[in-house]
Design an enzyme around this catalytic site. Structure first.
Site, mmCIF file in Angstrom:
data_model
loop_
_atom_site.group_PDB
_atom_site.id
_atom_site.type_symbol
_atom_site.label_atom_id
_atom_site.label_comp_id
_atom_site.label_asym_id
_atom_site.label_seq_id
_atom_site.Cartn_x
_atom_site.Cartn_y
_atom_site.Cartn_z
ATOM 1 N N HIS A 119 0.843 -1.195 0.000
ATOM 2 C CA HIS A 119 0.000 0.000 0.000
ATOM 3 C C HIS A 119 0.877 1.243 0.000
ATOM 4 C CE1 HIS A 119 -3.246 2.774 0.996
ATOM 5 N NE2 HIS A 119 -4.030 1.833 0.529
ATOM 6 N N ASP A 122 -8.051 -5.350 -0.518
ATOM 7 C CA ASP A 122 -8.494 -6.238 -1.597
ATOM 8 C C ASP A 122 -8.209 -7.712 -1.336
ATOM 9 O OD1 ASP A 122 -9.567 -4.328 -3.376
ATOM 10 O OD2 ASP A 122 -7.538 -3.634 -3.748
HETATM 11 N N1 COA Z 1 3.849 -7.808 -4.414
HETATM 12 C C1 COA Z 1 5.172 -7.840 -4.503
HETATM 13 N N2 COA Z 1 5.953 -6.757 -4.373
HETATM 14 C C2 COA Z 1 5.351 -5.589 -4.138
HETATM 15 C C3 COA Z 1 3.951 -5.489 -4.022
HETATM 16 C C4 COA Z 1 3.203 -6.648 -4.166
HETATM 17 N N3 COA Z 1 1.890 -6.612 -4.080
HETATM 18 N N4 COA Z 1 3.628 -4.204 -3.774
HETATM 19 C C5 COA Z 1 4.763 -3.532 -3.731
HETATM 20 N N5 COA Z 1 5.805 -4.360 -3.959
HETATM 21 C C6 COA Z 1 7.214 -4.000 -3.991
HETATM 22 C C7 COA Z 1 7.553 -3.354 -5.331
HETATM 23 O O1 COA Z 1 7.928 -4.313 -6.298
HETATM 24 C C8 COA Z 1 8.663 -2.447 -4.946
HETATM 25 O O2 COA Z 1 9.820 -3.224 -4.736
HETATM 26 P P1 COA Z 1 11.279 -2.690 -5.167
HETATM 27 O O3 COA Z 1 11.487 -1.476 -4.310
HETATM 28 O O4 COA Z 1 12.151 -3.839 -4.864
HETATM 29 O O5 COA Z 1 11.159 -2.340 -6.624
HETATM 30 C C9 COA Z 1 8.231 -1.932 -3.574
HETATM 31 O O6 COA Z 1 7.434 -2.972 -3.015
HETATM 32 C C10 COA Z 1 7.426 -0.633 -3.633
HETATM 33 O O7 COA Z 1 6.302 -0.849 -4.497
HETATM 34 P P2 COA Z 1 5.630 0.238 -5.397
HETATM 35 O O8 COA Z 1 4.840 -0.429 -6.492
HETATM 36 O O9 COA Z 1 6.645 1.268 -5.830
HETATM 37 O O10 COA Z 1 4.661 0.918 -4.365
HETATM 38 P P3 COA Z 1 3.546 1.988 -4.691
HETATM 39 O O11 COA Z 1 3.369 2.769 -3.459
HETATM 40 O O12 COA Z 1 3.870 2.736 -5.951
HETATM 41 O O13 COA Z 1 2.275 1.115 -5.031
HETATM 42 C C11 COA Z 1 0.539 -0.436 -4.720
HETATM 43 C C12 COA Z 1 1.333 0.709 -4.089
HETATM 44 C C13 COA Z 1 -0.664 -0.737 -3.846
HETATM 45 C C14 COA Z 1 0.033 0.017 -6.111
HETATM 46 C C15 COA Z 1 1.436 -1.679 -4.837
HETATM 47 O O14 COA Z 1 1.782 -2.145 -3.557
HETATM 48 C C16 COA Z 1 0.801 -2.777 -5.663
HETATM 49 O O15 COA Z 1 0.909 -2.760 -6.900
HETATM 50 N N6 COA Z 1 0.130 -3.754 -5.001
HETATM 51 C C17 COA Z 1 -0.566 -4.803 -5.716
HETATM 52 C C18 COA Z 1 -1.893 -4.282 -6.254
HETATM 53 C C19 COA Z 1 -2.893 -4.063 -5.166
HETATM 54 O O16 COA Z 1 -3.100 -4.900 -4.313
HETATM 55 N N7 COA Z 1 -3.569 -2.902 -5.231
HETATM 56 C C20 COA Z 1 -4.613 -2.557 -4.294
HETATM 57 C C21 COA Z 1 -4.238 -1.363 -3.466
HETATM 58 S S1 COA Z 1 -5.416 -1.071 -2.197
#
Ligand code: COA
Length: 378
Positions: free
Chosen positions: A263, A314
């Protein structure tokens, strides 16, 4: 190059405070709506009461709640002219969120108050949108199955009616209670991607339907509301408890995202996931499919242990909806059925203290190019 481009770019606007708000707050692992914790509301409130709270900044008195519920109840049904056109929309091979985005926008064409900017007109548009979002999602499902529209019962709640309109059968009281809590939990979440989209659209002083249609588009994506559907598809793909840990470890090794985890704001856990986890355990047991909860728990422990990431709203909502018998591709539309109330609270707040959103982009393209005739281009 202008100095405006010199500053660092905040990718994804992380940490940027874009507006003031008094709707919901997130502090560490505590989520509040208008000052009330989500745990308190989930334990004691109803979705209708929570919507009143979000829009009016206070809990309703008994007669106010009664009137509010009655107005929502009377408003759920969709008028015949609109219904006919909505039933004619294609559903085969159509994602329900694409249908919902279109259907929501279409409703504006029958709404005589859609373009009015008085407070009272905006309030009644908000009532109609909130009352009818569930009706639209259920209608999509009925049309897709080639079944007739089920008219809502005005004296019943939005949660009761949604489950009723999907199947045409009176829903189980436990299912209604669980679904109502799901609606409360999803109602608002500070400046999330879809609420921000709604506010950006409203900031041009565009109308409410346009703002909500923008928000539905933003919610559709798998990084936002679309994740709940992806979680259930993932559980089905994994298939068995034995396969779960290996599957998740391999996904993480391959740097794949595991849906329903992580998140932008919560780094120590999402309070909604805790409540949904309990409901998932209860409902999967009640419906004779506890393995979905057990598999989820194994995945939860593995992702947390390996990557330090916690489940978000979710993750456990997927198995709750599955045990309610809701088709998997309706999970994201259900999010909209609830979140529309939060979007509207944000739209009202934006209208009340508006300045158009117009940030800048840091230029990274070429400069000083000169036009050349087509025959001289290499
Ligand atoms: N599974 C595996 N790794 C994850 C992850 C997940 N669900 N969510 C984040 N990470 C990792 C990223 O790969 C990244 O790793 P790195 O630093 O080694 O590259 C790090 O954690 C930061 O992630 P990032 O995508 O930059 O965070 P964000 O703040 O931009 O995005 C979300 C937040 C929620 C979009 C992201 O966690 C995600 O895509 N989650 C899955 C989708 C989801 O469940 N969305 C519902 C949100 S309520």
């Amino acid at each position: 190059m202008s100095d405006i481009y010199a500053g660092a770019v905040d990718r994804g606007l992380e940490g940027v405070v874009a507006c003031t708000t008094a709707i919901s707050s997130i502090v560490d692992t505590t989520l509040c709506f208008r000052g009330y914790t989500i745990e308190d509301l989930a334990a004691h409130s109803t979705f209708e009461e929570t919507v009143f709270l979000l829009w009016n900044n206070r809990l309703p008195k008994p007669d106010e709640l009664e009137n509010f519920q009655a107005t929502l109840g009377k408003t759920m049904n969709i008028e015949a002219a609109a219904l006919k056109q909505l039933q004619a929309l294609p559903t085969a091979g159509v994602h329900p969120m694409a249908w919902l985005r279109t259907a929501c926008s279409m409703l504006a064409l029958w709404d005589k108050e859609a373009q009015l900017d008085s407070d009272s007109a905006r309030k009644s548009v908000a009532m109609r949108l909130t009352a009818r979002m569930g009706t639209l999602v259920a209608l999509f499902e009925r049309v897709r199955q080639g079944k007739p529209y089920v008219e809502p019962k005005p004296d019943k709640s939005l949660a009761w009616n949604f489950l009723y309109m999907l199947t045409g059968k009176d829903p189980d009281p436990d299912a209604v209670k669980v679904f109502d809590v799901c609606l409360i939990l999803h109602a608002d979440h500070e400046l999330n991607c879809s609420a921000f989209s709604a506010r950006v659209t409203a900031s041009s002083l565009s109308d409410i339907y346009s703002a909500v249609t923008s928000a539905i588009g933003a919610l559709k994506g798998p990084l936002h509301g679309g994740a709940n559907e992806q979680v259930m598809l993932m559980l089905k793909e994994i298939g068995s408890l034995e396969a779960a840990v290996k599957w998740v470890k391999e996904a993480l090794e391959q740097k794949k995202k595991v849906m329903g985890f992580g998140h932008r704001v919560y780094k120590n856990g999402d309070p909604r996931a805790k409540i949904l986890s309990q409901m998932s355990q209860m409902m999967t047991k009640k419906t004779g499919q506890p393995h979905w909860y057990e598999m989820s728990k194994m995945i939860h422990e593995t992702v947390e242990g390996q990557k330090g990431l916690m489940p978000n709203v979710d993750f456990y909502s997927a198995t709750v909806y599955y045990s309610l018998g809701i088709p998997i591709d309706l999970y994201t539309p259900i999010f909209a059925v609830s979140r529309v109330s939060g979007w509207l609270a944000h739209v009202f707040e934006q209208y009340g203290n508006n300045r158009i959103y117009r940030p800048r982009g840091q230029w990274t393209g070429p400069e000083g190019l000169k036009w050349v005739p087509p025959s001289d281009r290499r």
